[in-house]
Each structure stands twice: as structure tokens, then as C-alpha cells.
Write an enzyme that holds these catalytic residues in place. Structure first.
Site, PDB file in Angstrom:
ATOM      1  N   GLY A  70     115.389 -24.646   1.684  1.00 45.77           N
ATOM      2  CA  GLY A  70     116.823 -24.923   1.769  1.00 45.77           C
ATOM      3  C   GLY A  70     117.542 -23.973   2.711  1.00 45.77           C
ATOM      4  O   GLY A  70     118.452 -24.364   3.444  1.00 45.77           O
ATOM      5  N   THR A 116     104.826 -38.400  -2.044  1.00 46.99           N
ATOM      6  CA  THR A 116     105.506 -38.749  -0.801  1.00 46.99           C
ATOM      7  C   THR A 116     106.814 -37.988  -0.795  1.00 46.99           C
ATOM      8  O   THR A 116     107.560 -38.006  -1.771  1.00 46.99           O
ATOM      9  CB  THR A 116     105.778 -40.265  -0.718  1.00 46.99           C
ATOM     10  OG1 THR A 116     104.534 -40.961  -0.630  1.00 46.99           O
ATOM     11  CG2 THR A 116     106.617 -40.605   0.506  1.00 46.99           C
ATOM     12  N   LEU A 117     107.105 -37.315   0.300  1.00 46.68           N
ATOM     13  CA  LEU A 117     108.300 -36.481   0.418  1.00 46.68           C
ATOM     14  C   LEU A 117     109.296 -37.106   1.388  1.00 46.68           C
ATOM     15  O   LEU A 117     108.908 -37.551   2.459  1.00 46.68           O
ATOM     16  CB  LEU A 117     107.915 -35.096   0.955  1.00 46.68           C
ATOM     17  CG  LEU A 117     106.789 -34.379   0.230  1.00 46.68           C
ATOM     18  CD1 LEU A 117     106.350 -33.163   1.024  1.00 46.68           C
ATOM     19  CD2 LEU A 117     107.242 -33.999  -1.170  1.00 46.68           C
ATOM     20  N   GLU A 118     110.566 -37.111   1.009  1.00 44.31           N
ATOM     21  CA  GLU A 118     111.634 -37.506   1.930  1.00 44.31           C
ATOM     22  C   GLU A 118     112.177 -36.210   2.517  1.00 44.31           C
ATOM     23  O   GLU A 118     112.603 -35.334   1.778  1.00 44.31           O
ATOM     24  CB  GLU A 118     112.740 -38.250   1.200  1.00 44.31           C
ATOM     25  CG  GLU A 118     112.259 -39.472   0.431  1.00 44.31           C
ATOM     26  CD  GLU A 118     112.333 -39.277  -1.070  1.00 44.31           C
ATOM     27  OE1 GLU A 118     113.081 -38.406  -1.550  1.00 44.31           O
ATOM     28  OE2 GLU A 118     111.614 -39.998  -1.772  1.00 44.31           O
TER      29      GLU A 118
END
Length: 181
Positions: free
Chosen positions: A97, A119-121
Site C-alpha cells: 500500500g 487470482t489477484l486484482e
């Protein structure tokens, strides 16, 4: 109730949580520090909920890959994780972040019985270089209340998912003829 780091380690030893590959040094006070996998899908053009997403696939080399603002990247966790006993909660963390990386904001819940490479966005505020197997977030384990229901036994779209998966919302939608994006 969220498991503490020692409780996660004990559950792994007991076989109630699986993390593959597992590194005990990645246990933190209330989570497991997961790593970014080595492949990205860069979503192309207009996205349409009623159609499969087109993408280009990019291997992340050892020297890294620069993510650009305004693009949607789909990535995957290096680790495959799962549990029949606990639900999972996956998110980014302060380290990503602080680089302006938003990761996995929309779908952080991993159901009981769903053993996957997530699965990553991924979106970024500014150009940022990422590397395969860099720490990319935290995975917490939650003790559910009530009668357990394994995700693998449900009629679920993503039950057989094992890596980067595009949205399958189009499987549910019926679009009137003549509709345009």
C-alpha cells in the site's frame, strides 16, 4: 475469530491449513505473508461484464516488471492455500500500500474447502516495479460459526480455479440484443 500466528502454525502442523510452499518465517502475529506469483494478465480494452475479458499475458522477470496506472492487472499468489476447517481472508498490506499498489480489494474471502492459488486484482497509483515472489500481502484465517459447507461441494464458478482467472460473470448474464458497451 481470527487465528494468531502460532495458531496458524499449529493448524498447518495438524493438517487443518495447507500452504504450498510453506515457509514458517512468513508467519506474522495474525496472518501469513504471501508472495506475488510470476505471471500477470493485463486486461485489454473495454471490460464488459457480459463477455469474457481479453488480456495479454506477461511473465514477470527476475529484474521485475513496471506496473502502470490506468491498467487492470490480474496476477496470482505464489502459494496455493486452503482449509476445510477455516475460511481465508486475503489482502494487500502496508508494504504494498505504501508503494501505491492496491491489491485484491474486491474479493478477499476464501471459502472453506477452496484450495487455490489466488487470482489477484492489482491497480497502481504511479508506475511501480514489482518482482516475482516479493511479499505482496497477508492471508488471515477465520474460524467460522455454524455448520461448515465446503466450497468444493457447492455449484461454484471458481471451484476448479488454480491461478489467474478472468471474471466469469458473463456466464450468468443475458444481454439484450443491440446492447453496446
Amino acid at each position: 475469530m481470527i487465528l494468531t500466528g502460532p495458531a496458524i502454525a499449529a493448524a498447518i502442523q495438524a493438517g487443518d491449513i495447507s500452504i504450498d510452499p510453506y515457509d514458517p518465517a512468513r508467519i506474522s502475529p495474525n496472518a501469513y505473508d504471501w508472495q506475488l506469483g510470476d505471471t500477470l494478465r493485463i486486461c485489454d480494452g473495454h471490460l464488459d461484464a457480459a463477455a469474457p475479458t481479453t488480456f495479454t499475458e506477461q511473465h514477470i522477470p527476475k529484474q521485475g516488471f513496471v506496473l502502470q496506472p490506468g491498467l487492470l492487472y490480474l496476477g496470482h499468489t505464489f502459494e496455493r492455500t486452503g482449509s476445510e476447517r477455516y475460511a481465508q481472508f486475503l489482502n494487500g498490506d502496508r508494504t504494498t500500500g505504501a508503494l501505491g499498489i492496491w491489491v485484491h480489494v474486491s474479493a478477499p474471502l476464501g471459502h472453506q474447502g477452496h484450495a487455490i492459488r489466488w487470482t489477484l486484482e492489482i491497480r497502481v497509483a504511479r508506475p511501480v516495479r514489482v518482482y516475482p515472489r516479493m511479499t505482496f500481502g497477508k492471508l488471515a484465517f477465520l474460524h467460522p460459526q455454524g455448520v461448515p459447507a465446503s466450497y468444493q461441494l457447492q455449484p461454484a464458478k471458481y471451484a476448479s480455479s488454480d491461478g489467474i482467472d478472468i471474471s466469469r460473470l458473463y456466464e450468468e448474464l443475458t444481454v439484450p440484443s443491440g446492447a453496446t458497451p
